[in-house]
Design a protein around this motif. Structure first.
Motif, PDB file in Angstrom:
ATOM      1  N   ILE A   1      36.608  37.824  38.556  1.00  0.00           N
ATOM      2  CA  ILE A   1      37.625  38.479  39.379  1.00  0.00           C
ATOM      3  C   ILE A   1      37.800  37.808  40.728  1.00  0.00           C
ATOM      4  CG2 ILE A   1      38.208  40.638  40.563  1.00  0.00           C
ATOM      5  CD1 ILE A   1      36.596  42.105  38.393  1.00  0.00           C
ATOM      6  N   TRP A   2      36.681  37.525  41.409  1.00  0.00           N
ATOM      7  CA  TRP A   2      36.715  37.086  42.809  1.00  0.00           C
ATOM      8  C   TRP A   2      37.308  35.686  42.936  1.00  0.00           C
ATOM      9  CZ3 TRP A   2      35.423  41.370  45.296  1.00  0.00           C
ATOM     10  CH2 TRP A   2      35.310  41.336  46.686  1.00  0.00           C
ATOM     11  N   PRO A   3      38.404  35.496  43.660  1.00  0.00           N
ATOM     12  CA  PRO A   3      39.078  34.195  43.695  1.00  0.00           C
ATOM     13  C   PRO A   3      38.219  33.067  44.258  1.00  0.00           C
ATOM     14  CG  PRO A   3      40.031  35.714  45.310  1.00  0.00           C
ATOM     15  CD  PRO A   3      39.136  36.520  44.431  1.00  0.00           C
ATOM     16  N   GLU A   4      37.416  33.358  45.280  1.00  0.00           N
ATOM     17  CA  GLU A   4      36.567  32.307  45.855  1.00  0.00           C
ATOM     18  C   GLU A   4      35.472  31.853  44.901  1.00  0.00           C
ATOM     19  OE1 GLU A   4      38.693  34.278  49.114  1.00  0.00           O
ATOM     20  OE2 GLU A   4      37.526  35.026  47.414  1.00  0.00           O
ATOM     21  N   CYS A   5      35.184  32.676  43.884  1.00  0.00           N
ATOM     22  CA  CYS A   5      34.210  32.295  42.856  1.00  0.00           C
ATOM     23  C   CYS A   5      34.898  31.701  41.630  1.00  0.00           C
ATOM     24  CB  CYS A   5      33.384  33.510  42.428  1.00  0.00           C
ATOM     25  SG  CYS A   5      32.266  34.140  43.699  1.00  0.00           S
ATOM     26  N   GLY A   6      36.227  31.563  41.696  1.00  0.00           N
ATOM     27  CA  GLY A   6      36.982  30.992  40.583  1.00  0.00           C
ATOM     28  C   GLY A   6      37.596  32.015  39.660  1.00  0.00           C
ATOM     29  N   GLY A   7      37.508  33.305  39.999  1.00  0.00           N
ATOM     30  CA  GLY A   7      38.035  34.353  39.133  1.00  0.00           C
ATOM     31  C   GLY A   7      39.507  34.647  39.383  1.00  0.00           C
ATOM     32  N   ALA A   8      40.197  35.053  38.315  1.00  0.00           N
ATOM     33  CA  ALA A   8      41.617  35.393  38.439  1.00  0.00           C
ATOM     34  C   ALA A   8      42.009  36.516  37.478  1.00  0.00           C
ATOM     35  CB  ALA A   8      42.475  34.165  38.170  1.00  0.00           C
ATOM     36  N   ILE A   9      41.027  37.180  36.859  1.00  0.00           N
ATOM     37  CA  ILE A   9      41.321  38.236  35.898  1.00  0.00           C
ATOM     38  C   ILE A   9      41.865  39.472  36.622  1.00  0.00           C
ATOM     39  CG2 ILE A   9      40.300  39.782  34.171  1.00  0.00           C
ATOM     40  CD1 ILE A   9      40.519  36.893  33.279  1.00  0.00           C
ATOM     41  N   ASN A  10      42.844  40.119  36.022  1.00  0.00           N
ATOM     42  CA  ASN A  10      43.414  41.328  36.607  1.00  0.00           C
ATOM     43  C   ASN A  10      42.551  42.530  36.224  1.00  0.00           C
ATOM     44  OD1 ASN A  10      45.273  43.067  37.891  1.00  0.00           O
ATOM     45  ND2 ASN A  10      46.289  43.472  35.935  1.00  0.00           N
ATOM     46  N   ALA A  11      41.446  42.665  36.923  1.00  0.00           N
ATOM     47  CA  ALA A  11      40.499  43.761  36.703  1.00  0.00           C
ATOM     48  C   ALA A  11      39.898  44.142  38.044  1.00  0.00           C
ATOM     49  CB  ALA A  11      39.404  43.333  35.721  1.00  0.00           C
ATOM     50  N   PRO A  12      39.429  45.387  38.180  1.00  0.00           N
ATOM     51  CA  PRO A  12      38.914  45.828  39.479  1.00  0.00           C
ATOM     52  C   PRO A  12      37.468  45.431  39.704  1.00  0.00           C
ATOM     53  CG  PRO A  12      38.852  47.646  37.944  1.00  0.00           C
ATOM     54  CD  PRO A  12      39.482  46.499  37.207  1.00  0.00           C
ATOM     55  N   SER A  13      37.133  45.268  40.963  1.00  0.00           N
ATOM     56  CA  SER A  13      35.763  44.944  41.362  1.00  0.00           C
ATOM     57  C   SER A  13      35.065  46.184  41.909  1.00  0.00           C
ATOM     58  CB  SER A  13      35.780  43.853  42.436  1.00  0.00           C
ATOM     59  OG  SER A  13      34.494  43.688  43.008  1.00  0.00           O
ATOM     60  N   PRO A  14      33.761  46.326  41.668  1.00  0.00           N
ATOM     61  CA  PRO A  14      33.011  47.419  42.291  1.00  0.00           C
ATOM     62  C   PRO A  14      32.704  47.138  43.754  1.00  0.00           C
ATOM     63  CG  PRO A  14      31.529  46.054  41.021  1.00  0.00           C
ATOM     64  CD  PRO A  14      32.911  45.518  40.775  1.00  0.00           C
ATOM     65  N   HIS A  15      33.004  45.924  44.210  1.00  0.00           N
ATOM     66  CA  HIS A  15      32.668  45.517  45.570  1.00  0.00           C
ATOM     67  C   HIS A  15      33.918  45.345  46.419  1.00  0.00           C
ATOM     68  CE1 HIS A  15      29.220  43.728  43.130  1.00  0.00           C
ATOM     69  NE2 HIS A  15      28.656  44.666  43.886  1.00  0.00           N
TER      70      HIS A  15
ATOM     71  N   THR B   1      29.748  37.159  48.553  1.00  0.00           N
ATOM     72  CA  THR B   1      29.511  35.781  48.966  1.00  0.00           C
ATOM     73  C   THR B   1      29.745  34.854  47.785  1.00  0.00           C
ATOM     74  OG1 THR B   1      27.876  36.436  50.628  1.00  0.00           O
ATOM     75  CG2 THR B   1      27.822  34.146  49.878  1.00  0.00           C
ATOM     76  N   CYS B   2      30.641  33.900  47.952  1.00  0.00           N
ATOM     77  CA  CYS B   2      30.898  32.885  46.929  1.00  0.00           C
ATOM     78  C   CYS B   2      30.727  31.511  47.561  1.00  0.00           C
ATOM     79  CB  CYS B   2      32.324  33.019  46.391  1.00  0.00           C
ATOM     80  SG  CYS B   2      32.643  34.516  45.439  1.00  0.00           S
ATOM     81  N   TYR B   3      29.789  30.742  47.026  1.00  0.00           N
ATOM     82  CA  TYR B   3      29.543  29.381  47.509  1.00  0.00           C
ATOM     83  C   TYR B   3      29.329  29.367  49.019  1.00  0.00           C
ATOM     84  CZ  TYR B   3      31.259  28.292  42.862  1.00  0.00           C
ATOM     85  OH  TYR B   3      31.436  28.254  41.505  1.00  0.00           O
ATOM     86  N   GLY B   4      28.556  30.353  49.499  1.00  0.00           N
ATOM     87  CA  GLY B   4      28.193  30.406  50.905  1.00  0.00           C
ATOM     88  C   GLY B   4      29.210  31.080  51.799  1.00  0.00           C
ATOM     89  N   GLN B   5      30.341  31.498  51.265  1.00  0.00           N
ATOM     90  CA  GLN B   5      31.398  32.128  52.057  1.00  0.00           C
ATOM     91  C   GLN B   5      31.429  33.626  51.776  1.00  0.00           C
ATOM     92  OE1 GLN B   5      35.349  30.732  51.186  1.00  0.00           O
ATOM     93  NE2 GLN B   5      36.287  31.842  52.891  1.00  0.00           N
TER      94      GLN B   5
END
Length: 414
Positions: free
Chosen positions: A242-256, A260-264
């Motif tokens: 899901i998380w774009p900075e981690c490479g995700g693009a699925i249309n689903a909700p996050s519990p967060h 932090t993705c790759y230090g960001q």
């Protein structure tokens, strides 16, 4: 002799009452009809429910929830259509099928009538829960057996189930008017169970219409009748898709809300399953939540498992936890308490194979990879149980096209 027989048959026909086709309800506006439709459908109609009260919903701003494919064309080339609009798909034989009761198919989250019911291969490999996907589904299977098949398509892929339940009722009203019938059978897959069951149980917005007594059978496929907690139980692994900075693009909700993705360390309230910072793009998912930690525990091998499920700042993530999300609008207990009408026979189908390709599967207890078997087969609040079945070799995404699942559905519809 032939003339006498013909006259007798004509006289008999005159004695049989025929319900004439009626006009659509006045609150429904037919905006467009399309007859050049992919995947074997005969036509698609776009309707708008003009009832005051429909609220347009938020879409993820990066476009992941936008309408795509032919559906965008059918919605008037609008990527983010109003939640007051819906599509009604009609299969070949919708007028001529030999079965008396028509069938309405209701798809699940982040899905559409094409991929769900007519071409599981529309998204390519892995899109149907398997390494290879068939090009036909439940629509063609039922159509070949004489059923008059329809399917609804929602404007918002993760939308409010209260509003979508009203549109399930709208679609049934249109089908009744077209065919001159009084009852329709409804099949709801996954999140589609919510709007279908909520319609017959009159779980509705304050401005909504009550159930019209027009469903004969309700069949749920992998429906979270007892709720689900998958996003919170497997949040760390789930977030990477899901998380774009981690490479995700699925249309689903996050519990967060932060991760932090790759230090960001980043903030995405628009992707949260819990309303946050003015964002609420996934109300339909939140409405399906229920806690299963007391039955199957929590995935303690996952990073930040405790704070993901129970809330707080973890090593890499921060989120409000499942109870806060439930308090913000789960409808599972509301649906169960409302109950289904005794006149509606309810059938519950579960898959038993947690082997969805490319997905972190739910393995804390028996499941179809997403929904626990115990939830899919939960009869809490069901007044008349027509039948329950477990297909042990089928996962959540195969329930709409695996032969064993389709055969069970067809048997229940007979």
């Amino acid at each position: 002799m032939k003339r006498i027989l013909a006259v007798a048959l004509l006289a008999l026909a005159l004695l049989v009452p025929v319900t004439p086709a009626a006009a659509d309800p006045a609150y429904l506006a037919l905006e467009a009809t399309y007859t050049s439709v992919a995947n074997g459908w005969a036509k698609v109609d776009r309707y708008r429910d003009t009832t005051a009260g429909f609220q347009n919903e938020q879409y993820p701003p990066d476009g992941r929830g936008d309408q795509d494919g032919q559906r965008r064309t059918f919605f008037g080339n609008v990527a983010r259509p109003s939640s007051s609009r819906f599509l009604l798909y009609s299969a070949p034989g919708w007028q001529t099928g030999t079965k008396a009761t028509p069938v309405l198919l209701v798809h699940g989250a982040n899905d559409n009538p094409d991929r769900a019911w007519a071409n599981p291969n529309e998204s390519g490999g892995f899109g149907c829960g398997s390494a290879t996907c068939p090009s036909t589904g439940l629509m063609q299977y039922l159509n070949a057996r004489g059923h008059k098949v329809f399917a609804i398509g929602f404007a918002h892929k993760q939308g409010d189930n209260r509003q979508q339940a009203q549109q399930v009722g709208d679609a049934i009203a249109v089908i009744k008017a077209r065919l001159g019938v009084s009852k329709v059978d409804v099949v709801g897959w996954s999140k589609g169970m919510m709007s279908a069951r909520m319609y017959v149980s009159s779980v509705k917005p304050s401005w909504g219409r009550n159930y019209a007594g027009d469903v004969r059978k309700l069949i749920t496929l992998g429906g979270p009748n007892g709720g689900y907690d998958y996003p919170f139980a497997h949040g760390w692994a789930h977030d990477f898709s899901i998380w774009p900075e981690c490479g995700g693009a699925i249309n689903a909700p996050s519990p967060h809300t932060r991760m932090t993705c790759y230090g960001q360390y980043t903030h995405h309230p628009e992707l949260s399953i819990t309303p946050t910072s003015g964002w609420d793009a996934y109300p339909g998912q939140r409405q399906m939540l229920a806690r299963w930690d007391g039955t199957f525990g929590v995935n303690t091998s996952a990073q930040d498992w405790y704070t993901t499920y129970y809330g707080g700042q973890g090593f890499y993530t921060d989120g409000p936890g499942i109870q806060a999300a439930i308090n913000a609008g789960s409808l599972i207990s509301t649906i169960q308490n409302a109950g289904t009408p005794a006149a509606v026979s309810v059938y519950l189908l579960a898959g038993g194979a947690p082997n969805i390709v490319g997905v972190w599967n739910e393995t804390r207890g028996p499941s179809d990879g997403i929904v626990f078997v115990a939830s899919a087969l939960s009869t809490a609040g069901v007044s008349t149980v027509g039948g329950t079945a477990l297909v042990p070799t089928v996962n959540h995404l195969q329930l709409g096209w695996a032969t064993s699942a389709m055969s069970q559905v067809a048997g229940w519809l007979a």
